[in-house]
Design an enzyme around this catalytic site. Structure first.
Site, short mmCIF file in Angstrom:
data_model
loop_
_atom_site.label_atom_id
_atom_site.label_comp_id
_atom_site.label_asym_id
_atom_site.label_seq_id
_atom_site.Cartn_x
_atom_site.Cartn_y
_atom_site.Cartn_z
N GLY A 114 34.33 -8.05 -12.16
CA GLY A 114 34.96 -6.60 -11.74
C GLY A 114 36.35 -6.80 -11.25
O GLY A 114 36.73 -7.99 -11.15
N ARG A 132 40.75 -8.49 -7.21
CA ARG A 132 42.25 -8.40 -6.52
C ARG A 132 42.95 -7.43 -6.95
O ARG A 132 44.44 -7.42 -6.80
CB ARG A 132 42.80 -9.65 -6.44
CG ARG A 132 42.93 -10.40 -7.91
CD ARG A 132 43.84 -11.63 -7.89
NE ARG A 132 44.36 -12.07 -9.16
CZ ARG A 132 45.33 -12.62 -9.28
NH1 ARG A 132 46.32 -12.82 -8.24
NH2 ARG A 132 45.71 -13.13 -10.36
N LYS A 144 47.99 -5.10 -8.01
CA LYS A 144 47.37 -6.34 -8.11
C LYS A 144 47.78 -6.98 -6.92
O LYS A 144 49.11 -7.43 -6.45
CB LYS A 144 47.65 -7.14 -9.52
CG LYS A 144 47.07 -6.59 -10.68
CD LYS A 144 47.66 -7.50 -11.80
CE LYS A 144 46.65 -8.68 -11.65
NZ LYS A 144 46.93 -9.80 -12.92
N ASP A 153 40.22 -13.46 -1.42
CA ASP A 153 40.87 -12.72 -0.40
C ASP A 153 41.51 -11.68 -0.87
O ASP A 153 42.09 -10.78 -0.50
CB ASP A 153 41.93 -13.64 0.21
CG ASP A 153 42.95 -14.16 -0.71
OD1 ASP A 153 43.06 -13.70 -1.94
OD2 ASP A 153 43.91 -15.04 -0.21
N GLY A 154 41.41 -11.31 -2.38
CA GLY A 154 41.99 -10.06 -2.89
C GLY A 154 43.51 -10.11 -3.03
O GLY A 154 44.19 -9.08 -3.50
N ARG A 188 50.96 -2.72 -11.69
CA ARG A 188 50.61 -2.82 -12.88
C ARG A 188 50.55 -1.44 -13.84
O ARG A 188 49.81 -0.75 -13.26
CB ARG A 188 49.67 -3.64 -13.55
CG ARG A 188 49.32 -3.95 -14.77
CD ARG A 188 48.39 -5.18 -15.19
NE ARG A 188 47.10 -5.26 -14.98
CZ ARG A 188 46.26 -6.20 -15.14
NH1 ARG A 188 46.77 -7.30 -15.50
NH2 ARG A 188 45.28 -5.63 -14.51
N ASP A 196 36.41 -10.18 -20.65
CA ASP A 196 36.77 -9.38 -19.66
C ASP A 196 38.54 -9.02 -19.48
O ASP A 196 38.98 -8.29 -18.86
CB ASP A 196 36.57 -9.76 -18.17
CG ASP A 196 36.79 -11.06 -17.98
OD1 ASP A 196 36.09 -12.03 -18.56
OD2 ASP A 196 37.63 -11.51 -16.91
N ASP A 220 46.37 -9.29 -18.59
CA ASP A 220 46.03 -10.56 -17.62
C ASP A 220 46.51 -11.61 -18.14
O ASP A 220 46.29 -12.48 -18.96
CB ASP A 220 44.63 -10.76 -17.77
CG ASP A 220 43.93 -9.73 -16.91
OD1 ASP A 220 44.30 -9.00 -16.22
OD2 ASP A 220 42.60 -9.30 -17.48
#
Length: 497
Positions: free
Chosen positions: A88, A91, A110, A122-123, A173, A249, A259
């Site tokens: 999932g 971040r 992001k 911590d995202g 993004r 993913d 990514d």
């Protein structure tokens, strides 16, 4: 006043277990580094408002804009071959979707704080990886390769803790969607056929509307994903791009590069090159990327089996038939791309061997991938049938043994005699297929060091300027076309998380 983002959200209408609803976390002192004004206009947005204090707060996650339905998507994935049933967005937060001149696009932040999928993280995002993704995604777009885009980069005024304390940042993004192979795996692993069907129906409506009219819409969806990935990976190879972390993913069903964590471009040509520090066995090396793409697509086909047919044997047959098409589609796209790089507008049976012999010679002689092909375009025979000696010498100088190039070039020049058209047209075709500028890895590191250590964003801006026109010579920026000393051997990239 109209909304900052005219959101028209569709993913947020899917069942609640497809995502976790979560708002971005506020930051201390957001400051805009760069807004992609041209992209904003394409999306139907007002760049002046996005650069206003209100806009910067939205781009930093400080303020949730009108119409947004922020969420973090659920998905699973194979990471270096090992299945993880729940990953999932750890971040990243999807604010919503807008419909611009090129269709529907996701707007995602992001580095905007923790989500239900952060797994003790911590995202947040550090400045270096944000600038890297901004640059690489925009460079890929300028090269003509399908990719997510960067709308904005913002510093947060806060530190994030990795190996050391680093300045934090948020990237906005833009993507055709964020539906991944792992999105389908998430539901398949749980035996949630209805969730799988809802996701597939959503994907068809968004990416393959013609599939809805097919005899088997889900087979048509699979065919479309395979076709797009075959074309995408072929394009990667023709510019020397290494994704670095081709987990399921990280594969978008939209056929966009997504990514960019540990990605890099080849300097010296070696198909075994793997820059990522975590790819210790070269699973995602440059030359392995087509094989890994097919492996990932096989995982997608497995996930879709319950939808392909109620009869298991027939479902497997449908999946196998679809996957069988990948090799031919990839080879056609890849060899077509190589032919254009060699100035060949027609196709002959011996063309793949001709290109393969050049690549083998380049590898044996540690020739730079980008410069070899770019300079080759200047070494085509002229109207008198002879190439410019200076142009030939410029290519030869890239090879440890220049006579190895000479031997290959004899066959190339013979093959060019089968082609119609004059030398000028051929040279122009090759210039359009062979960039003068890629994002050189040592330039990335220089840019990140300047931004992180000195808050100097001039190198970032210069690279954006150069990479916006990769197929033009740009004499004032010639140094940015040059490879690093030593051909980039030993260079390592890191995912930044």
């Amino acid at each position: 006043m109209t909304a900052l983002f005219p959101f028209d959200n569709s993913y947020a209408r899917l069942p609640s277990h497809f995502f976790g609803r979560v708002a971005p976390t506020a930051v201390e002192a957001p400051r805009l580094i760069r807004l992609n004004r041209a992209l904003a206009v394409d999306l139907g947005l007002d760049p002046d408002r996005l650069e206003s204090p209100e806009g910067v707060e939205v781009l930093a996650g400080q303020r949730v804009p009108e119409g947004a339905e922020p969420l973090a998507a659920a998905y699973a994935g194979h990471q270096f071959g090992q299945f993880v049933p729940q990953l999932g967005d750890g971040r990243a937060i999807l604010l919503g979707e807008v419909v611009g001149r090129d269709g529907r696009r996701d707007i995602q932040l992001k580095g905007s704080g923790p989500t239900p999928f952060s797994r003790r993280g911590d995202g947040r995002a550090a400045l270096g990886p944000v600038l890297r993704e901004y640059l690489v995604s925009e460079a890929m777009h300028a090269l003509g390769i399908p990719t997510t885009r960067a709308l904005a980069a913002v510093t947060t005024g806060e530190q994030v803790i990795r190996e050391t304390a680093l300045p934090g940042a948020v990237l906005t993004r833009v993507a055709s969607s964020h539906i991944r192979v792992g999105s389908f795996q998430f539901f398949a692993a749980r035996g949630d056929v209805e969730g799988l069907r809802a996701l597939a129906d959503h994907a068809i409506a968004r990416h393959d509307p013609e599939a809805a009219r097919a005899d088997n819409p889900y087979r048509a969806l699979l065919d479309g994903v395979i076709r797009r990935q075959a074309a995408l990976v072929a394009r990667w190879l023709t510019v020397g791009f290494i994704h670095g972390v081709m987990n399921t993913d990280n594969m978008s069903i939209a056929g966009e590069t997504i990514d960019y964590g540990p990605c890099a471009f080849l300097d010296t040509y070696d198909p075994a090159t793997a820059f990522s520090s975590i790819d210790r066995h070269g699973r995602y090396a440059y030359g392995n990327q087509p094989r890994i793409a097919l492996w990932n697509l096989t995982r997608l086909a497995e996930a879709l089996l319950p939808l392909l047919s109620e009869d298991e044997t027939q479902a497997v047959g449908e999946a196998e038939a679809a996957l069988t098409g990948f090799a031919g589609q990839f080879e056609a796209a890849y060899h077509g791309g190589l032919n254009r790089k060699l100035g060949l507008a027609t196709t002959r049976d011996g063309d793949p061997a001709l290109a393969g012999d050049l690549l083998k010679t380049m590898a044996e002689n540690e020739a730079d991938f980008t410069l070899t092909f770019r300079r080759l375009g200047e070494a085509v025979p002229g109207p008198d049938g002879e190439p410019d000696p200076a142009a030939v010498e410029a290519v030869r100088s890239l090879f440890i043994d220049p006579t190895a190039y000479d031997r290959w070039a004899e066959g190339w020049r013979r093959r060019l005699k089968d082609e119609a058209g004059d030398a000028a047209a051929r040279r122009q075709m090759m210039r359009a297929a062979n960039p003068a500028f890629i994002l050189r890895n040592h330039r990335v590191e220089e840019m990140i060091t300047a931004a992180v250590e000195r808050q100097d964003f001039a190198p970032f801006e210069t690279l954006l300027t150069v990479l916006a026109r990769p197929y033009e010579d740009q004499p004032d920026f010639a140094r940015y076309a040059e490879p690093p000393e030593g051909g980039g051997r030993g260079y390592r990239t890191f995912c930044g998380t």
